[in-house]
Design an enzyme around this catalytic site. Structure first.
Site, PDB file in Angstrom:
ATOM      1  N   PRO A 159       0.431   6.563  -1.107  1.00 21.02           N
ATOM      2  CA  PRO A 159       0.718   5.164  -0.773  1.00 21.02           C
ATOM      3  C   PRO A 159       1.127   5.000   0.689  1.00 21.02           C
ATOM      4  CG  PRO A 159       1.753   5.758  -2.851  1.00 21.02           C
ATOM      5  CD  PRO A 159       1.254   7.035  -2.237  1.00 21.02           C
ATOM      6  N   GLU A 160       0.706   3.903   1.282  1.00 17.31           N
ATOM      7  CA  GLU A 160       0.995   3.639   2.684  1.00 17.31           C
ATOM      8  C   GLU A 160       2.299   2.865   2.847  1.00 17.31           C
ATOM      9  OE1 GLU A 160      -1.365  -0.592   3.057  1.00 17.31           O
ATOM     10  OE2 GLU A 160      -1.994   1.080   4.290  1.00 17.31           O
ATOM     11  N   LYS A 162       5.351   3.587   2.929  1.00 20.09           N
ATOM     12  CA  LYS A 162       6.448   3.917   2.026  1.00 20.09           C
ATOM     13  C   LYS A 162       7.436   4.880   2.671  1.00 20.09           C
ATOM     14  CE  LYS A 162       4.321   1.758  -1.389  1.00 20.09           C
ATOM     15  NZ  LYS A 162       4.749   0.405  -1.821  1.00 20.09           N
ATOM     16  N   GLY A 163       7.221   5.223   3.943  1.00 16.75           N
ATOM     17  CA  GLY A 163       8.105   6.179   4.600  1.00 16.75           C
ATOM     18  C   GLY A 163       7.886   7.603   4.154  1.00 16.75           C
ATOM     19  N   SER A 167       0.483   8.251   7.504  1.00 17.68           N
ATOM     20  CA  SER A 167      -0.336   8.294   8.718  1.00 17.68           C
ATOM     21  C   SER A 167      -0.495   9.722   9.221  1.00 17.68           C
ATOM     22  CB  SER A 167       0.271   7.403   9.807  1.00 17.68           C
ATOM     23  OG  SER A 167       1.590   7.796  10.117  1.00 17.68           O
ATOM     24  N   ALA A 168       0.571  10.518   9.156  1.00 19.55           N
ATOM     25  CA  ALA A 168       0.480  11.916   9.583  1.00 19.55           C
ATOM     26  C   ALA A 168      -0.508  12.683   8.714  1.00 19.55           C
ATOM     27  CB  ALA A 168       1.848  12.584   9.535  1.00 19.55           C
ATOM     28  N   ALA A 169      -0.521  12.409   7.422  1.00 20.39           N
ATOM     29  CA  ALA A 169      -1.445  13.094   6.521  1.00 20.39           C
ATOM     30  C   ALA A 169      -2.890  12.748   6.861  1.00 20.39           C
ATOM     31  CB  ALA A 169      -1.136  12.726   5.068  1.00 20.39           C
ATOM     32  N   ASP A 211       6.742  14.845  10.790  1.00 23.09           N
ATOM     33  CA  ASP A 211       5.764  14.435   9.779  1.00 23.09           C
ATOM     34  C   ASP A 211       4.495  15.272   9.876  1.00 23.09           C
ATOM     35  OD1 ASP A 211       7.619  12.558   9.136  1.00 23.09           O
ATOM     36  OD2 ASP A 211       6.448  10.827   9.807  1.00 23.09           O
TER      37      ASP A 211
END
Length: 478
Positions: A159-160, A162-163, A167-169, A211
């Site tokens: 999920p985006e 969500k902290g 984005s790093a993934a 991250d």
């Protein structure tokens, strides 16, 4: 890679077989990278703190293929990968390779030019997390690929906003897949730094390094112990068998890409302001290297509780990050936070390495509660994340749960809960109570489980066979 092909991997295989996006005569390189739960450390990463990060079960698959039909970067996704777009139907984009080069000098465009280019619209913004990887490879690694295009497919169940480092993934998975395309061999640490450049210089989010490092080094059920000076892996700390980590989504979206209205960006600026003021009295490499007692005795009195941006600029000038005249920066709290957080994380890590007792488990939980409160002092808390943490305290202490804190950059997103394995019933009770109190239409998303980063896999499009080509293997199967 696991012998059992996951459903998400099968989706890539079906896309290849259909022939609608991928071409039938070129290999497809596939990489998967997980997100993470920030158990301790968080925003202190950019101040040199020790951080402890746990990879989650969810992750991002990126599949990349050299294209001889198109002279562009074609990107398709199955779900929003890092930022929201105005339309759920806009799942594909095409960027001409010529856009990466200055028309006059014929050189690769600068990072500032790239940031401006990708910031023109929300539709273009989401592509920066993927296409930005190309630009960094062109600029930093000297790759000059103008004789062919690239097809990139991104599939995510992470999920985006969500902290949890979605984005790093995306960046890590994309860069590792492109290593297959361009025949690059990049060690995980350097790869993480290159991905951070995408985030900082092209996307425009002032994140630290933890991250990308966690995603690149992810090991299932292990905390990455990372000393962010700038990125030294101290080890992989196994999660004790009797403990478990959950992540509970608050339902409040977390984003870092709008610096003016983002508490994370403002906290980072306030932190840099405090460091600049302290440097009037002594040199400082990393704030985290100051001890809490030294800070309180020698430097706290010299730091304002808060300071308008224009007043700081008048006395000290600009910093490496934009300072906005009208923003009131919480200088003292933001400066002290990484100093005391580093102390908390080191103690947390030491306790994990010792035989666990009721007393040490209580201390672990209290350190998490303290960390969460420190986020609030920096302006990074929300009513919703505080409610979740309070519910853990009220309903979980003495019943199998030990502590909780907001994860990552704060300002919404996910909280992390530490507890005894098998305490899922208490977590479910907290989730239901949270939904009832907030009136949210659905139960909060729950992060359970963990995963490692997978090997890069080469898919042969002629016979649909797979082979690990990096980090693991080789293991072949059909």
């Amino acid at each position: 890679m696991s012998k059992e092909v996951s459903p998400r991997f099968e989706k890539i295989l079906e896309l290849v077989k259909s022939g609608g996006f991928f071409e039938t005569h070129e290999h497809v390189y596939i990489s998967r990278a997980p997100g993470r739960l920030d158990v301790m450390g968080g925003i202190s990463d950019y101040s040199g703190s020790l951080v402890l990060q746990l990879p989650v079960a969810e992750g991002v698959y990126t599949a990349a293929q050299k294209s001889t039909k198109n002279h562009s970067v074609r990107i398709r996704r199955t779900s929003p990968v890092a930022v929201s777009t105005t339309s759920k139907t806009e799942l594909e984009a095409e960027i001409p390779l010529s856009d990466f080069f200055d028309p006059e000098t014929k050189q690769v465009i600068s990072y500032s030019q790239a940031h401006a280019y990708f910031s023109q619209s929300p539709q273009r913004k989401w592509t920066s997390y993927v296409a930005g990887v190309f630009l960094v490879i062109f600029r930093e690694l000297g790759v000059n690929v103008l004789d062919h295009g690239v097809n990139v497919f991104v599939d995510s169940n992470l999920p985006e906003q969500k902290g949890v480092a979605s984005s790093a993934a995306v960046e890590v998975a994309t860069m590792r897949a492109l290593c297959g395309i361009f025949n690059l061999h990049i060690d995980p640490r350097r790869l993480a730094f290159l991905c951070q450049m995408v985030e900082n210089l092209i996307v425009g989010a002032p994140c630290g390094i933890m991250d990308q490092m966690t995603s690149a080094f992810a090991q299932k059920a292990h905390f990455l112990a990372l000393l962010c000076q700038p990125a030294e892996v101290l080890g992989q700390v196994k999660l004790p068998e009797e403990l478990y980590i959950w992540g509970i989504d608050s339902g409040i979206k977390h984003t870092l890409s709008d610096p003016l209205h983002n508490p994370y960006a403002n906290t980072r600026v306030a932190n840099a302001m405090g460091k600049k003021i302290i440097e009037k009295f002594r040199s400082v490499d990393y704030l985290a290297n100051l001890s809490p007692s030294e800070f309180e005795v020698k430097y706290e009195k010299h730091l304002p509780v808060s300071l308008l941006g224009k007043d700081f600029i008048k006395e000290y000038g600009q910093l490496e990050f934009p300072i906005y005249d009208s923003v009131e920066y919480k200088v003292r709290a933001a400066t002290f936070h990484p100093i005391i957080e580093n102390f908390r994380v080191k103690l947390f890590n030491e306790l994990l390495l010792q035989p666990l007792t009721d007393s040490s488990l209580s201390l672990l939980g209290e350190l998490m509660f303290q960390s969460n409160q420190a986020y609030n002092k920096c302006g990074l808390g929300t009513e919703q994340t505080d409610l979740l943490v309070d519910l853990v305290r009220e309903k979980g202490l003495g019943k199998g749960l030990y502590g909780a804190r907001v994860s990552g950059g704060g300002s919404g997103g996910t909280i992390v809960v530490l507890g005894k394995k098998g305490s899922d019933d208490i977590i479910e009770e907290i989730v239901k109570e949270y939904q009832k109190k907030t009136g949210q239409s659905s139960l909060p998303y729950l992060f359970v489980g963990s995963s490692s980063i997978d090997a890069v896999v080469k898919l042969e499009t002629k016979n649909f066979s797979f082979e690990d080509v990096a980090f693991e293997g080789p293991y072949k199967y059909k």
